[in-house]
Design an enzyme around this catalytic site. Structure first.
Site, PDB file in Angstrom:
ATOM      1  N   ARG A  33       0.863  -1.072  -0.147  1.00  0.00           N
ATOM      2  CA  ARG A  33       0.150  -0.063  -0.017  1.00  0.00           C
ATOM      3  C   ARG A  33       0.719   1.177   0.013  1.00  0.00           C
ATOM      4  NH1 ARG A  33      -2.442  -4.426   1.625  1.00  0.00           N
ATOM      5  NH2 ARG A  33      -4.713  -4.463   2.025  1.00  0.00           N
ATOM      6  N   ARG A 128      -5.457 -16.743 -10.697  1.00  0.00           N
ATOM      7  CA  ARG A 128      -6.167 -16.495  -9.705  1.00  0.00           C
ATOM      8  C   ARG A 128      -7.421 -15.410 -10.118  1.00  0.00           C
ATOM      9  NH1 ARG A 128      -2.385 -14.676  -4.859  1.00  0.00           N
ATOM     10  NH2 ARG A 128      -4.387 -14.700  -3.917  1.00  0.00           N
ATOM     11  N   SER A 173     -12.568 -10.093   1.466  1.00  0.00           N
ATOM     12  CA  SER A 173     -11.560  -9.917   1.107  1.00  0.00           C
ATOM     13  C   SER A 173     -10.809  -8.360   1.256  1.00  0.00           C
ATOM     14  CB  SER A 173     -11.344 -10.165  -0.377  1.00  0.00           C
ATOM     15  OG  SER A 173     -10.311  -9.724  -1.140  1.00  0.00           O
ATOM     16  N   GLN A 175      -8.187  -7.437  -0.254  1.00  0.00           N
ATOM     17  CA  GLN A 175      -7.659  -6.976  -1.545  1.00  0.00           C
ATOM     18  C   GLN A 175      -8.807  -6.413  -2.362  1.00  0.00           C
ATOM     19  OE1 GLN A 175      -5.839 -10.274  -3.115  1.00  0.00           O
ATOM     20  NE2 GLN A 175      -4.011 -10.066  -1.906  1.00  0.00           N
ATOM     21  N   ASP A 326      -3.782 -15.862   6.116  1.00  0.00           N
ATOM     22  CA  ASP A 326      -2.427 -16.371   5.644  1.00  0.00           C
ATOM     23  C   ASP A 326      -1.440 -17.279   6.665  1.00  0.00           C
ATOM     24  OD1 ASP A 326      -2.919 -14.870   3.399  1.00  0.00           O
ATOM     25  OD2 ASP A 326      -1.785 -13.095   4.145  1.00  0.00           O
ATOM     26  N   ARG A 357      -4.246 -23.965  -1.272  1.00  0.00           N
ATOM     27  CA  ARG A 357      -3.791 -24.326  -0.050  1.00  0.00           C
ATOM     28  C   ARG A 357      -4.587 -25.396   0.903  1.00  0.00           C
ATOM     29  NH1 ARG A 357      -1.599 -18.496   1.888  1.00  0.00           N
ATOM     30  NH2 ARG A 357       0.168 -18.392   0.394  1.00  0.00           N
TER      31      ARG A 357
END
Ligand code: S3P
Length: 446
Positions: A33, A128, A173, A175, A326, A357
């Site tokens: 950022r 993605r 999210s 993002q 994460d 994952r």
């Protein structure tokens, strides 16, 4: 000529105990950022603690192609000479490597500009999902062409002339939220975003530090737009705390080893990122947290001391998931080493990270002899397992957090554990192997 060869295979040896103290590298989310906004600010921003990893340096290379000028400084940081909100049309596609954060947030920011830009990345990034940002940004008036397969990158952004929207996010999210917030700065009117659950709020913090109008009321975030001219952005200095997602590997490696004790200094303790501490405490971990009095740039920072014990299984799910998303690979490792059952649920987002994952964790644990059942939105792990290192190297799935989680498991295995494809660790944690050795671990790289 000097060889540029970088070791991609590592053999981690079983390890008696870990001890000492360390400072993990800068926070990856905050670095993205700050790197982006400093690059379009007017003047020179000095950024201490900027993460010198391939994802974050790759972002700076992309910002240079848009006109910024960046330089590594002596004090372990970067000086970023921003463009003052002008951007150049790059000659080709910008390669964002492995970084989903760079691609999604930059698409949001570039939606404010009328200069067309193409963004691409490595094979993982090109697989993605990007429709999640295309949909709201299109509603704001940007044209985003997803030219890859199945709604993926490469993507072409054609922005400018945005209007404010009200957007109820279909998934939790940070993002997606951040992409909309950055675009909203260039829209006319107030953009409102409603999150289904709280996610990391670094964009909110960074915009506030720049003096920009962001309001948060529970799960609703409002950003006041400045129109096509964009917001006033003046260079300033930044200090980025250590990344708790990197600290997580040592927290688990130490918490599960009764003879170990380690202190992690200067780590970011933003409450939207510390859910792992709560989970480890539920598992019985011995943690002591000291907050520094002087928070850095609105982001709380401090020290975490962890000492080893016998962990017990737990259930991880619901609203805590976005705040430890994460850390799930390494929490699965904690589950394998803990007494009893650990269940991870409500975490289907893991399927669209740097690798799937859920699959990569379950395959890795199973290959190491751990009882692990894959579920659509998580997994069930039975511990404490005896970790049997197989003869053949285990793959990292090209995923940095899987590679580091396997390295931690290697310290608990019955034989040395070889991991192939560890170069990806450079995307988030340069110096990982030095830290492992510094704490008393043993590794060979080739
Ligand atoms: C990030 C948000 C998370 C996280 C990623 C970094 C960010 O992704 O997994 O590593 O910097 O905003 P989502 O917001 O897509 O869950």
């Amino acid at each position: 000529m000097l060889s540029m060869y970088k070791p991609d295979t590592a053999t981690v040896h079983p390890c008696g105990k870990l001890s000492g103290s360390l400072a993990v590298p800068g926070d990856k989310s905050i670095s993205h950022r700050v790197g982006m906004l400093a690059s379009i600010s007017a003047g020179i921003s000095r950024v201490q603690g900027y993460l010198n990893s391939s994802d974050c340096v790759g972002l700076l290379r992309a910002m240079e192609a848009l006109g910024a000028c960046t330089m590594r400084s002596k004090d372990d940081g970067f000086a970023i000479h921003g463009t003052g909100k002008k951007i150049l049309e790059p000659s080709g596609a910008l390669d964002l490597g492995n970084s989903g954060t760079a691609m999604r947030l930059l698409t949001g920011l570039l939606s404010g500009f009328s200069t067309p830009v193409t963004l691409s990345g490595d094979e993982s990034l090109r697989s993605r999902p990007m429709r999640r940002i295309e949909e709201p940004l299109r509603r704001m008036g940007a044209r985003i062409q997803l030219t890859g397969e199945r709604g993926c990158a490469p993507l072409r952004v054609n922005g400018g002339n945005l209007k404010a929207i009200e957007y109820e996010m279909p998934m939790a999210s940070a993002q997606v939220k951040s992409a909309i917030m950055l675009a909203a700065l260039f829209a006319k009117g107030t953009t409102t975003i409603i999150e289904p659950a709280p996610t990391r709020d670094h964009t909110e913090q960074v915009l506030r530090m720049l003096g920009l109008p962001v309001r948060v009321d529970g799960l609703t975030i409002s950003v006041e737009g400045f129109g096509p001219e964009g917001p006033p952005l003046k260079a300033r200095s930044w200090s980025i705390p250590g990344d708790i997602s990197s600290a997580a590997f040592w927290l688990v490696a130490v918490a599960a080893n009764r003879r170990s004790s380690v202190t992690i200094r200067g780590v970011g303790l933003n409450p939207r990122r510390t859910a792992i501490l709560g989970v480890l405490e539920r598992m019985g971990a011995k943690l002591k947290v000291h907050m520094d009095k002087n928070a850095r740039d609105g982001e709380p920072v401090g020290e975490v001391r962890v000492s080893g014990t016998r962990l017990k299984g737990t259930v991880i799910g619901g609203e805590e998931i976005p705040n430890l998303i994460d850390e799930i690979p390494i929490l699965a490792v904690a589950g394998a080493l803990a007494e009893g059952e650990t269940v991870i649920k409500d975490a289907a987002e893991l399927r669209v990270k740097e690798s799937d994952r859920i699959q990569s964790i379950c395959q890795s644990l199973t290959a190491l002899g751990v009882e692990c059942e894959e579920m659509e939105d998580g997994m069930r792990i039975v511990g404490p397992a005896t970790i049997h290192a197989p003869r053949k190297p285990l793959p990292s799935f090209g995923d940095h957090r899987i590679a580091m989680s396997l390295a931690v498991l290697g310290m608990f295995a019955d034989e040395p554990l070889t991991i192939r494809g560890v170069e990806c660790i450079e995307t988030s944690y340069p110096g990982f192997w030095d830290h492992l050795k510094g704490l008393g671990g043993h590794v060979e790289q080739y």
